[in-house]
Design a protein around this motif. Structure first.
Motif, PDB file in Angstrom:
ATOM      1  N   GLU A 149      15.490  -3.654  -0.203  1.00 41.57           N
ATOM      2  CA  GLU A 149      14.898  -3.583   1.125  1.00 41.57           C
ATOM      3  C   GLU A 149      13.476  -4.141   1.120  1.00 41.57           C
ATOM      4  O   GLU A 149      12.762  -4.027   0.127  1.00 41.57           O
ATOM      5  N   PHE A 150      13.088  -4.749   2.238  1.00 41.14           N
ATOM      6  CA  PHE A 150      11.713  -5.227   2.411  1.00 41.14           C
ATOM      7  C   PHE A 150      11.020  -4.284   3.380  1.00 41.14           C
ATOM      8  O   PHE A 150      11.294  -4.292   4.565  1.00 41.14           O
ATOM      9  N   ILE A 151      10.138  -3.453   2.832  1.00 44.04           N
ATOM     10  CA  ILE A 151       9.428  -2.474   3.657  1.00 44.04           C
ATOM     11  C   ILE A 151       8.002  -2.962   3.863  1.00 44.04           C
ATOM     12  O   ILE A 151       7.342  -3.371   2.904  1.00 44.04           O
ATOM     13  N   VAL A 152       7.540  -2.936   5.097  1.00 44.05           N
ATOM     14  CA  VAL A 152       6.148  -3.282   5.351  1.00 44.05           C
ATOM     15  C   VAL A 152       5.406  -2.034   5.776  1.00 44.05           C
ATOM     16  O   VAL A 152       5.863  -1.296   6.650  1.00 44.05           O
ATOM     17  N   LEU A 153       4.281  -1.779   5.113  1.00 40.84           N
ATOM     18  CA  LEU A 153       3.394  -0.697   5.538  1.00 40.84           C
ATOM     19  C   LEU A 153       2.344  -1.317   6.434  1.00 40.84           C
ATOM     20  O   LEU A 153       1.584  -2.167   6.004  1.00 40.84           O
ATOM     21  N   LEU A 154       2.354  -0.893   7.692  1.00 38.71           N
ATOM     22  CA  LEU A 154       1.474  -1.516   8.683  1.00 38.71           C
ATOM     23  C   LEU A 154       0.567  -0.462   9.278  1.00 38.71           C
ATOM     24  O   LEU A 154       1.017   0.653   9.563  1.00 38.71           O
ATOM     25  N   GLY A 155      -0.688  -0.819   9.470  1.00 33.63           N
ATOM     26  CA  GLY A 155      -1.589   0.131  10.095  1.00 33.63           C
ATOM     27  C   GLY A 155      -2.993  -0.412  10.090  1.00 33.63           C
ATOM     28  O   GLY A 155      -3.276  -1.395   9.404  1.00 33.63           O
ATOM     29  N   PRO A 156      -3.866   0.226  10.849  1.00 36.06           N
ATOM     30  CA  PRO A 156      -5.243  -0.263  10.895  1.00 36.06           C
ATOM     31  C   PRO A 156      -5.934  -0.056   9.558  1.00 36.06           C
ATOM     32  O   PRO A 156      -5.461   0.703   8.712  1.00 36.06           O
ATOM     33  N   SER A 157      -7.053  -0.706   9.377  1.00 35.93           N
ATOM     34  CA  SER A 157      -7.809  -0.611   8.139  1.00 35.93           C
ATOM     35  C   SER A 157      -8.215   0.839   7.878  1.00 35.93           C
ATOM     36  O   SER A 157      -8.629   1.543   8.800  1.00 35.93           O
ATOM     37  N   GLY A 158      -8.070   1.281   6.643  1.00 37.75           N
ATOM     38  CA  GLY A 158      -8.506   2.625   6.270  1.00 37.75           C
ATOM     39  C   GLY A 158      -7.488   3.710   6.529  1.00 37.75           C
ATOM     40  O   GLY A 158      -7.790   4.883   6.387  1.00 37.75           O
ATOM     41  N   CYS A 159      -6.233   3.337   6.877  1.00 35.38           N
ATOM     42  CA  CYS A 159      -5.241   4.369   7.185  1.00 35.38           C
ATOM     43  C   CYS A 159      -4.508   4.839   5.939  1.00 35.38           C
ATOM     44  O   CYS A 159      -3.663   5.717   6.018  1.00 35.38           O
ATOM     45  N   GLY A 160      -4.797   4.232   4.788  1.00 31.58           N
ATOM     46  CA  GLY A 160      -4.184   4.729   3.557  1.00 31.58           C
ATOM     47  C   GLY A 160      -3.038   3.869   3.029  1.00 31.58           C
ATOM     48  O   GLY A 160      -2.330   4.296   2.125  1.00 31.58           O
ATOM     49  N   LYS A 161      -2.881   2.669   3.547  1.00 35.14           N
ATOM     50  CA  LYS A 161      -1.783   1.801   3.091  1.00 35.14           C
ATOM     51  C   LYS A 161      -1.952   1.437   1.624  1.00 35.14           C
ATOM     52  O   LYS A 161      -1.031   1.603   0.817  1.00 35.14           O
ATOM     53  N   SER A 162      -3.140   0.925   1.270  1.00 40.16           N
ATOM     54  CA  SER A 162      -3.370   0.537  -0.126  1.00 40.16           C
ATOM     55  C   SER A 162      -3.271   1.744  -1.033  1.00 40.16           C
ATOM     56  O   SER A 162      -2.755   1.660  -2.150  1.00 40.16           O
ATOM     57  N   THR A 163      -3.761   2.871  -0.558  1.00 40.85           N
ATOM     58  CA  THR A 163      -3.699   4.085  -1.361  1.00 40.85           C
ATOM     59  C   THR A 163      -2.248   4.429  -1.667  1.00 40.85           C
ATOM     60  O   THR A 163      -1.896   4.739  -2.813  1.00 40.85           O
ATOM     61  N   LEU A 164      -1.377   4.361  -0.652  1.00 40.11           N
ATOM     62  CA  LEU A 164       0.043   4.656  -0.870  1.00 40.11           C
ATOM     63  C   LEU A 164       0.640   3.678  -1.883  1.00 40.11           C
ATOM     64  O   LEU A 164       1.367   4.074  -2.805  1.00 40.11           O
ATOM     65  N   LEU A 165       0.289   2.407  -1.727  1.00 39.38           N
ATOM     66  CA  LEU A 165       0.835   1.395  -2.636  1.00 39.38           C
ATOM     67  C   LEU A 165       0.362   1.640  -4.071  1.00 39.38           C
ATOM     68  O   LEU A 165       1.128   1.532  -5.025  1.00 39.38           O
ATOM     69  N   ASN A 166      -0.922   1.993  -4.220  1.00 45.29           N
ATOM     70  CA  ASN A 166      -1.460   2.278  -5.552  1.00 45.29           C
ATOM     71  C   ASN A 166      -0.811   3.515  -6.159  1.00 45.29           C
ATOM     72  O   ASN A 166      -0.663   3.603  -7.378  1.00 45.29           O
ATOM     73  N   CYS A 167      -0.430   4.459  -5.312  1.00 51.27           N
ATOM     74  CA  CYS A 167       0.282   5.636  -5.823  1.00 51.27           C
ATOM     75  C   CYS A 167       1.646   5.225  -6.353  1.00 51.27           C
ATOM     76  O   CYS A 167       2.076   5.672  -7.421  1.00 51.27           O
TER      77      CYS A 167
END
Ligand code: ADP
Ligand code: MG
Lengths: 322, 365
Positions: free
Chosen positions: B39-57
């Motif tokens: 699956e191709f999942i995109v995490l979308l959201g405004p800056s600072g919403c925790g997307k990179s943090t989730l990816l790093n986790c």
């Protein structure tokens, strides 16, 4: 682009003949290179003069007088290479060259290795980083004389390390490098490292901190061990900082003088002589200016032999790179 | 505490009850996410919403505070990043500048003591897929941004992993390169068919690339759905406003007896696709600019009377800004149908594509 093409094809820039053609074109012509940034050039004139007169002038004066037989006062009675023959036949000078080689090699290697290791440890986001950094950098704020005296005490067998270890029960412990012909240079080395590595560490830490965090993430994902990341990725990336550190350490090595004066005054005997100390002693103790000048000229030549190829590689090769 | 019974072993990535705190700040809040294989999942959201943090986790680059992460049926919550079977691509490329492209791609493999022949084969294959063969002996400094990002993708590719993580890989590129590389990533996914988690704040990237989009705000996934569903049936006011450019028109009013009332506007809600339309004193009607049509004839309950204020030519079509009572409404129209300011028109509402939100909960009805 076309404008500059016209102005440069109409003869020498600023030449009277070109004024007529320029006048028909109400375009600002490219100013002469001499007058670009004029204000900053004017501001630099005193500095340039100072460098030329004091630095270059005095260097030439010193070199010239090293070919004379000046004693207490400089005089221009040339004796050819006599001073240099005496210099290279002098045991003290030979000892100081040997000492400088040992001190220089060890100081360069250990300053870089210890400085980088400390920086890498601090970079691991430990607690109390600021405190550690201050403690390690603190000796740098002291003068070499103070450092020398402090370490003279620490290394003194009557109330330094030797005394402390003996008080702990090791009665036969001997640690007295400053009074040993063989080890005195390492006693000076310890003091020099204690004073100098803090700055190297700070430079390296700044360099390491400037590296993109994603580089670390990438290397962790690839499973590269931390030490290997430092050695194979980070060190090549902070090359400019390392070059700066090398230059700073090297200049410190060549100049090492106060430390020796404060710790041993060149002793025991002549076993901790250094070239700079030799120069000062000849000039002011023995009142033999020409001999001192000859020694300092040799130091200048040595520095030039190291610096010129390096400077050429570092700055001259730019155009051929890329 | 969470139980392990519910972990779905079919999933490629399974995130259970994930919480992450930075000091006292809770950046990810009890998050659950199941990603199917391929699956191709995109995490979308405004800056600072925790997307990179989730990816790093997911990558294991951050130690999580609570919860579990499973990849390919294995609990990797405390596994090292290199043991998780993932490859990652960063916004800043994160290439090793002193190594050639080949060196960058093979460094990790060499470190695993892989035989040289195997390394060469993998690098050659990745280089062929990404069309970077001519660049293999250059250093990153001699490459353009787009080429660098290809190399970074190549470095993830040679690891031969099942899960790819992208953290805003196209954000440093200019618009043209971005759309080129976007297509390339899509093509790569079609070819390799591995699981991809892709972080972006660009809704065009999200809509074009994703099998499913997770719209995030403040460390919480607001909606996880296919792009078309996210677009047509946004779960709440935030998702509705974040997706779509120009943004959805929101008209504040009330729902009463199957009709929507606002100042000077009455619209019949028959044909609305959503929940039951109970009466609400405070509701918001959401209409996308492309779901409104300009007509000259008023039909009671079906049209909104409005006055043209500005007509913006966007090239392919035209954006009409109108005033209906107190409400500003934008409508997308064909360029040929341009209208002068001050013209009075009627806007026909396609109720099957409209959204109604509860003004209190902000959720779609
Ligand atoms: N190392 C950190 N320490 C403290 N707070 C952080 C750290 N990294 C990120 N944050 C905070 O966490 C939140 C989410 O950041 P991030 O995941 O980078 O957002 P984005 O969605 O833009 O990628 C932000 O509010 C940021 O300030
Ligand atoms: Mg981010």
């Amino acid at each position: 682009m076309a404008d500059t093409g016209i102005s440069s094809s109409s003869g020498a820039r600023g030449a009277p003949g070109s004024v007529a053609t320029q006048a028909t074109l109400p375009i600002a012509r490219k100013p002469s290179r001499l007058f670009r940034n004029l204000a900053s050039k004017i501001a630099l004139v005193p500095m340039i003069l100072t460098v030329l007169v004091i630095f270059v002038g005095c260097t030439i004066w010193t070199v010239v007088h090293s070919f004379t037989s000046s004693k207490l006062l400089p005089k221009l009675d040339f004796v050819g290479l006599a001073q240099y023959e005496r210099l290279w036949g002098n045991d003290r000078w030979m000892v100081s060259i040997k000492n400088l080689a040992v001190y220089g090699t060890c100081s360069m290697i250990f300053s870089l290795v210890i400085g980088f290791t400390l920086a890498a440890l601090l970079d691991r986001k430990i607690r109390f980083e600021n405190t550690f950094r201050t403690i390690i950098l603190y000796p740098f704020a002291l003068s070499f004389i103070v450092t020398g005296l402090v370490w003279q005490w620490i290394l003194n067998p009557d109330f330094g390390i030797e005394k402390v270890v003996r008080d702990l029960g090791f009665e036969s412990f001997v640690f007295d490098p400053l009074h040993s012909d063989q080890f005195v240079i390492y006693g000076i080395l310890i003091a020099g490292l204690w004073q100098g590595t803090g700055l190297v560490m700070c430079l390296m830490l700044a360099g390491i901190r400037g590296i993109d965090e994603d580089i670390w993430k990438a290397s962790r994902i690839e499973g590269i061990p931390v030490w290997k990341t430092y050695v194979q990725i980070i060190i090549p990336m902070i090359r400019p900082v390392i070059v700066t550190s090398v230059v700073l350490i090297a200049s410190g090595i060549v100049k090492v003088y106060d430390l020796v004066v404060a710790q041993t005054s060149g002793g025991p005997g002549t076993s901790s002589q250094m070239p700079a100390l030799y120069v000062m002693d000849r000039m002011f103790k023995d009142q033999n200016l020409a001999q001192g000048f000859a020694a300092s000229t040799m130091m200048l030549v040595a520095v030039a032999i190291i610096l010129i190829p390096w400077a050429y590689l570092e700055f001259g090769g730019k155009k051929s790179r890329g | 505490m969470n139980t392990m019974t519910a972990v779905n072993t079919e999933s490629s990535i399974s995130i259970r009850d994930l919480t992450l705190n930075f000091g006292a700040v809770q950046v990810l809040k009890r998050m659950d996410l199941e990603v199917a294989p391929g699956e191709f999942i995109v995490l979308l959201g405004p800056s600072g919403c925790g997307k990179s943090t989730l990816l790093n986790c997911i990558a294991g680059l951050l130690d999580i505070t609570d919860g579990q992460i499973w990849i390919k049926g294995k609990n990797v919550t405390w596994a090292e990043p290199s043991e998780r079977g993932i490859g990652m691509v960063f916004q800043s490329y994160a290439l090793y500048p002193q190594m050639t492209v080949r060196g960058n791609m093979s460094f990790g493999l060499k470190n695993q003591k892989m035989p040289q022949a195997e390394i060469d084969a993998r690098v050659a294959r990745a280089a062929e897929i990404l069309q970077i063969q001519p660049l293999l002996d250059r250093k990153p400094g001699a490459l353009s941004g787009g080429q660098r990002q290809r190399v970074a993708i190549g470095r993830a590719l040679v690891r031969d992993v099942d899960v790819f993580l992208f953290d805003e890989p196209l954000s440093n590129l200019d618009a043209k390169l971005r759309s080129e590389l976007r297509v390339e990533i899509k093509r790569l996914h079609n070819k390799l068919n591995n699981t991809m988690v892709y972080v972006t704040h660009d809704q065009i990237e999200a809509l074009t690339l994703a099998d499913r989009i997770a719209v995030m705000r403040g460390g919480v996934i607001q909606q996880l759905d296919e792009p078309q569903t996210i677009y047509n049936r946004p779960a709440n006011l935030f998702v509705a406003g974040f997706i779509g450019s120009p943004s959805m028109n929101f008209i504040h009013g009330a729902v009463k007896g199957g009709k929507f009332y606002a100042e000077g506007i009455v619209v019949d809600l028959a044909g609305y696709e959503g929940g039951a339309l109970i009466d609400r004193p405070k509701a918001i009607l959401g209409l996308r600019p492309e779901h409104l049509t300009v007509t000259n004839t008023a039909v009671a309950g079906k049209t909104i009377a409005a006055t043209v204020e500005i007509d913006e030519n966007l090239g392919a079509d035209s954006l009409l800004w109108l005033k209906a009572g107190d409400n500003q409404i934008s409508v997308r129209i064909p360029v040929e149908d341009r209208l002068n300011a001050g013209t009075s028109v009627h806007l026909e509402v396609d109720m099957s594509k409209a959204s109604i939100f509860d003004a209190e909960t902000e959720a779609r009805v």
